[in-house]
Design an enzyme around this catalytic site. Structure first.
Site, PDB file in Angstrom:
ATOM      1  N   GLU A   1       1.053  -1.213   0.004  1.00  0.00           N
ATOM      2  CA  GLU A   1       0.071  -0.042  -0.141  1.00  0.00           C
ATOM      3  C   GLU A   1       0.898   1.184  -0.077  1.00  0.00           C
ATOM      4  OE1 GLU A   1      -3.636   1.977  -0.182  1.00  0.00           O
ATOM      5  OE2 GLU A   1      -3.101  -0.107  -0.352  1.00  0.00           O
ATOM      6  N   GLU A  40      -0.158   9.479  -5.738  1.00  0.00           N
ATOM      7  CA  GLU A  40       1.191   8.554  -5.771  1.00  0.00           C
ATOM      8  C   GLU A  40       1.230   7.989  -7.339  1.00  0.00           C
ATOM      9  OE1 GLU A  40      -0.926   8.209  -1.836  1.00  0.00           O
ATOM     10  OE2 GLU A  40      -1.322   6.546  -3.030  1.00  0.00           O
ATOM     11  N   ASP A  81      -6.847   3.294   2.490  1.00  0.00           N
ATOM     12  CA  ASP A  81      -6.783   2.022   3.404  1.00  0.00           C
ATOM     13  C   ASP A  81      -8.069   1.307   3.537  1.00  0.00           C
ATOM     14  OD1 ASP A  81      -4.110   2.896   4.089  1.00  0.00           O
ATOM     15  OD2 ASP A  81      -4.709   4.252   5.548  1.00  0.00           O
TER      16      ASP A  81
END
Length: 494
Positions: free
Chosen positions: A283, A313, A468
């Site tokens: 992750e 990201e 998450d």
């Protein structure tokens, strides 16, 4: 006396009124709305379970206690007013905090940086703890993923290899923690959230963001922010997990290059010792430097089976690995130019970037209005259910974490039609959002894409930890088929 037709009309009216009362609304037009149809379709799709249910999952290696405040309230309390807007890799002063917060605020983008001055960070936390609406909650990517998995399936055996102090221990009951990961004092992170209608300053152009998000700060870098990885790996040897999830590696980006490179190499060596029939998910989280992102990709991507990431990201990776659309702008949690097509192109590039290693075969991308889950080959199945559950999880958690999604509090922001690539076949590769079958499927070579809309929460109550939660949900549904991959590879060799 009531006639038969009038009686039927009356019964229908009573039934409608009953449903209206049950749902807490007066106007039932929403039953025919696109949002309602998409919600029901996603719920149906996401209910498809794995063939072999998960029973044991290991997650490492970061955990902390999040002090959550309204970012604008904290800045006002600190006497910080709007000014210049530019990104910084390390916060060394209140001026740096103002610049980097404004940079992410003005774009509606999430971000995370560490504060290099311990006294400054302590002063920020002390001021935050005195705000009237502050709250503390579990934090750290690994801890949040572990907690999400345990909440989704209380019977699941979860190992959390991360620093757990007295406060974090209050939230991790029922989760196994290695003794060497128990600490006397929790690590604190400061989460500066903002709402879409917050105002910062007076008469400043662009002083109100267009979407809610958060900026996270942490204290000065310690010698080894991922020290818990080693006891985690020691415990993993006897845990016999079906799935290994690694998170928190972005914390290493605060270290000098001559320190983080050997640490990444050490982590890679330990990951290589995990049996190939146990999938590894990595992750990702926000990092300030392309050099770190490039080293992370080249060192660890060949050793993991899956990664999870958001739009920030994604853009960092495409720049760090010389991928496509490096100049694309991301604002308010959405790639402004290209949208789905831009994301698909970059995900294709990332899988091709690691194709020689042949292990990275799954990427779960999430942003505000849509999610994309791409797989390569036959190693992963049940992806449609996985991406649908991830989408529903984002909608649910963002609006406060209720067990159900109320469409009255959500909106659809994804267009009805969208390009699936910005390449040469962009005119023919077009996706259509069908409310009765909302997961759009697209293949490019052996890359299979599942694209799901997200019902966006109108008034988010939570911005931290959404990624998450999404990744945890997607992994919970995704089926890993190691034997199928081995047979496929043998067939290709013949």
């Amino acid at each position: 006396m009531i006639g038969r037709s009038n009686l039927l009309t009356l019964l229908v009216g009573v039934l409608a009124a009953g449903i209206s009362h049950y749902l807490g609304i007066v106007d039932l037009d929403y039953l025919n709305s696109k949002e309602y149809k998409i919600l029901r379709s996603l719920e149906s799709i996401s209910s498809q379970p794995r063939e072999n249910p998960l029973s044991r999952v290991a997650v490492g290696a970061n955990a902390c206690v999040d002090v959550i405040v309204n970012g604008v309230e904290l800045l006002r309390a600190l006497g910080v007013n709007p000014g210049e807007s530019n990104d910084v890799s390390v916060i060394r002063s209140l001026e740096d905090l103002q610049r980097v917060f404004n940079y992410h605020w003005s774009r509606g983008a999430a971000g995370e940086r560490h504060v290099d001055d311990g006294d400054l960070f302590s002063a920020m936390v002390d001021k935050a703890l005195k705000l009237p609406h502050q709250q503390s909650s579990p934090g750290g990517n690994a801890a949040l993923i572990a907690l999400q998995l345990k909440a989704r399936d209380p019977g699941l055996s979860v190992l959390l290899g991360a620093p757990v102090g007295p406060e974090m221990a209050k939230w991790t009951g029922g989760i196994a923690v290695p003794n060497r990961c128990r600490v006397a004092r929790d690590d604190f992170h400061l989460v500066m959230e903002w709402a879409g209608d917050d105002i910062w300053g007076e008469g400043v152009s662009g002083d109100a963001p267009r979407t809610a998000n958060r900026f996270i700060t942490s204290g000065p870098a310690v010698k080894d922010p991922l020290w818990a990885f080693d006891p985690f790996m020691e415990q993993l040897a006897t845990f016999d997990g079906q799935l290994v999830i690694i998170a928190g590696l972005h914390l290493l980006s605060s270290l000098p290059r001559d320190v983080y490179e050997p640490k990444l190499a050490s982590i890679a060596k330990k990951l290589a010792s995990i049996p190939r029939n146990v999938p590894i998910h990595l992750e990702l989280a926000s990092v300030p430097e392309e050099a770190f992102a490039a080293k992370l990709a080249s060192t660890l991507f060949p050793l993991v089976d899956s990664i999870g990431l958001n739009e920030q990201e994604l853009m960092m990776l495409t720049n760090a690995t010389n991928g496509p659309h490096k100049d694309a702008v991301v604002e308010n949690g959405i790639p402004l130019s290209g949208g789905v097509a831009l994301v698909v192109d970059i995900l294709n590039h990332i899988l091709d970037y690691t194709s020689n290693a042949a292990r990275l075969t799954r990427i779960h991308f999430h942003c505000l209005v849509f999610h994309v889950l791409v797989t390569r080959g036959g190693k992963w199945t049940n992806s449609e259910s996985a991406v649908a559950l991830g989408s529903l999880t984002a909608s649910r958690v963002a609006c406060g974490g209720s067990s159900q999604v109320n469409v009255l509090n959500h909106r659809l922001a994804m267009p009805d039609y969208f390009s699936l690539t910005m390449g040469t076949d962009h005119r023919t590769a077009v996706g259509m959002l069908n409310p009765h079958s909302p997961v759009v499927k697209y293949s490019k070579g052996d890359h299979k894409f599942m694209i799901a809309p997200v019902l966006v929460c109108n008034n988010p109550g939570k911005t931290v930890g959404l990624g998450d939660a999404v990744s945890a949900a997607g992994l919970y549904r995704s089926q890993f088929n190691h034997e199928m991959t081995r047979q496929t590879e043998e067939t290709e060799l013949r």
